[in-house]
Design an enzyme around this catalytic site. Sequence first.
Site, PDB file in Angstrom:
ATOM      1  N   GLU A  99      30.663  39.525  30.246  1.00  0.00           N
ATOM      2  CA  GLU A  99      30.525  39.935  31.640  1.00  0.00           C
ATOM      3  C   GLU A  99      29.923  41.339  31.702  1.00  0.00           C
ATOM      4  O   GLU A  99      30.653  42.333  31.562  1.00  0.00           O
ATOM      5  CB  GLU A  99      31.894  39.953  32.320  1.00  0.00           C
ATOM      6  CG  GLU A  99      32.598  38.619  32.316  1.00  0.00           C
ATOM      7  CD  GLU A  99      33.600  38.517  33.459  1.00  0.00           C
ATOM      8  OE1 GLU A  99      33.444  37.616  34.266  1.00  0.00           O
ATOM      9  OE2 GLU A  99      34.496  39.365  33.544  1.00  0.00           O
ATOM     10  N   HIS A 107      39.601  41.831  30.855  1.00  0.00           N
ATOM     11  CA  HIS A 107      38.655  41.890  31.972  1.00  0.00           C
ATOM     12  C   HIS A 107      38.267  43.350  32.219  1.00  0.00           C
ATOM     13  O   HIS A 107      39.095  44.253  32.061  1.00  0.00           O
ATOM     14  CB  HIS A 107      39.290  41.277  33.236  1.00  0.00           C
ATOM     15  CG  HIS A 107      38.294  41.058  34.325  1.00  0.00           C
ATOM     16  ND1 HIS A 107      37.864  42.075  35.142  1.00  0.00           N
ATOM     17  CD2 HIS A 107      37.609  39.946  34.698  1.00  0.00           C
ATOM     18  CE1 HIS A 107      36.964  41.600  35.994  1.00  0.00           C
ATOM     19  NE2 HIS A 107      36.790  40.307  35.746  1.00  0.00           N
ATOM     20  N   GLY A 151      30.756  41.373  40.739  1.00  0.00           N
ATOM     21  CA  GLY A 151      31.045  41.676  42.140  1.00  0.00           C
ATOM     22  C   GLY A 151      29.960  42.466  42.834  1.00  0.00           C
ATOM     23  O   GLY A 151      30.170  42.995  43.921  1.00  0.00           O
ATOM     24  N   SER A 154      28.578  37.637  39.116  1.00  0.00           N
ATOM     25  CA  SER A 154      27.888  37.117  40.305  1.00  0.00           C
ATOM     26  C   SER A 154      27.327  35.702  40.119  1.00  0.00           C
ATOM     27  O   SER A 154      26.259  35.385  40.659  1.00  0.00           O
ATOM     28  CB  SER A 154      26.800  38.090  40.759  1.00  0.00           C
ATOM     29  OG  SER A 154      27.370  39.351  41.072  1.00  0.00           O
ATOM     30  N   ASN A 172      38.317  33.198  38.577  1.00  0.00           N
ATOM     31  CA  ASN A 172      39.170  34.385  38.525  1.00  0.00           C
ATOM     32  C   ASN A 172      39.424  34.827  39.961  1.00  0.00           C
ATOM     33  O   ASN A 172      38.569  35.436  40.588  1.00  0.00           O
ATOM     34  CB  ASN A 172      38.467  35.499  37.731  1.00  0.00           C
ATOM     35  CG  ASN A 172      39.306  36.767  37.679  1.00  0.00           C
ATOM     36  OD1 ASN A 172      40.473  36.767  38.053  1.00  0.00           O
ATOM     37  ND2 ASN A 172      38.694  37.849  37.208  1.00  0.00           N
ATOM     38  N   LYS A 182      41.475  36.980  40.948  1.00  0.00           N
ATOM     39  CA  LYS A 182      41.870  38.398  40.996  1.00  0.00           C
ATOM     40  C   LYS A 182      43.093  38.567  41.906  1.00  0.00           C
ATOM     41  O   LYS A 182      43.933  37.669  41.962  1.00  0.00           O
ATOM     42  CB  LYS A 182      40.698  39.273  41.452  1.00  0.00           C
ATOM     43  CG  LYS A 182      39.427  38.982  40.656  1.00  0.00           C
ATOM     44  CD  LYS A 182      38.349  40.002  40.870  1.00  0.00           C
ATOM     45  CE  LYS A 182      37.100  39.572  40.123  1.00  0.00           C
ATOM     46  NZ  LYS A 182      36.065  40.579  40.102  1.00  0.00           N
ATOM     47  N   GLU A 200      37.983  45.046  34.767  1.00  0.00           N
ATOM     48  CA  GLU A 200      38.828  45.756  35.739  1.00  0.00           C
ATOM     49  C   GLU A 200      40.123  46.242  35.076  1.00  0.00           C
ATOM     50  O   GLU A 200      40.646  47.300  35.413  1.00  0.00           O
ATOM     51  CB  GLU A 200      39.111  44.844  36.946  1.00  0.00           C
ATOM     52  CG  GLU A 200      37.861  44.682  37.803  1.00  0.00           C
ATOM     53  CD  GLU A 200      37.749  43.368  38.547  1.00  0.00           C
ATOM     54  OE1 GLU A 200      38.755  42.648  38.679  1.00  0.00           O
ATOM     55  OE2 GLU A 200      36.629  43.053  39.003  1.00  0.00           O
TER      56      GLU A 200
END
Length: 254
Positions: free
Chosen positions: A169, A97, A175, A215, A9, A11, A99
């Site tokens: 996730e 996702h 992250g 991560s 990904n 991003k 985000e």
Amino acid sequence: MRTQIAAANWKMNLSIEQAESLTDQLIAGEIHTSAHQLVLLAVPFPYLLTVKNKISKQSGVYVAAQNCASTTNGAYTGEVSAEMLKGMGISYVIIGHSERREYYHENNQILAAKVNMALEYGVQPVFCCGEPLSVREAGTQNSYVETQLKESLFHLDKEKLRHFIIAYEPIWAIGTGKTATSDQAQDMHAHIRKVIADYVGGEIADTVSILYGGSVKAANAAEIFGKKDVDGGLVGGASLVASEFNVIINSLKQ
Ligand code: PEP
């Protein structure tokens, strides 16, 4: 064996020159996929065709979009529809996702509509779920993730879930450099598979690829991917470094 997947990904990162260079480096690192392995590169919309053309000769490697619209084509400025993705030969899309959920307020109902759109046009969703830190600390992560699955996926015909792709996730691990332990990942993946089995039966649930994201890097991929119900990973930061991502691909179950 279930399909084992290493999904990158990217991003909203990289210039077009950097994206081309990273793709070239990944190819130079020699991506070998066996019949039950898949590599996905979820790249920004403007780079989809460039990266797709570069990897066209790599077997088992495909580009993916990072999002699609919850509606069909029309007056939705700035959106990209599943039909457009299909027309460009894009067969995979990340949906849900964390985000997107957090910054663009995509709730379980909107994500259900996105899943419907993708499936209607033959684009396979990589459906993301996962709990925030407060939920993990309260110990209610299982029911939290269960609700995400039920509200976004459990209106689908059972057969639509055959060979489906889910990415677990935990938000607190994305992250942050803080990875769930391989046992924490296995526990949640087993729970997700059971929740799906309760809906569609064990035979179909056993075909669902459940990826871990949070991560993942070269140094921890083999241990996490080695767990029984972990079928690969969705990888952010480490997928931007070719040498790291090539190791992650080679850490998939053989
Ligand atoms: C992600 O973006 O889905 C992700 C898991 O990011 P990272 O690997 O950087 O934690």
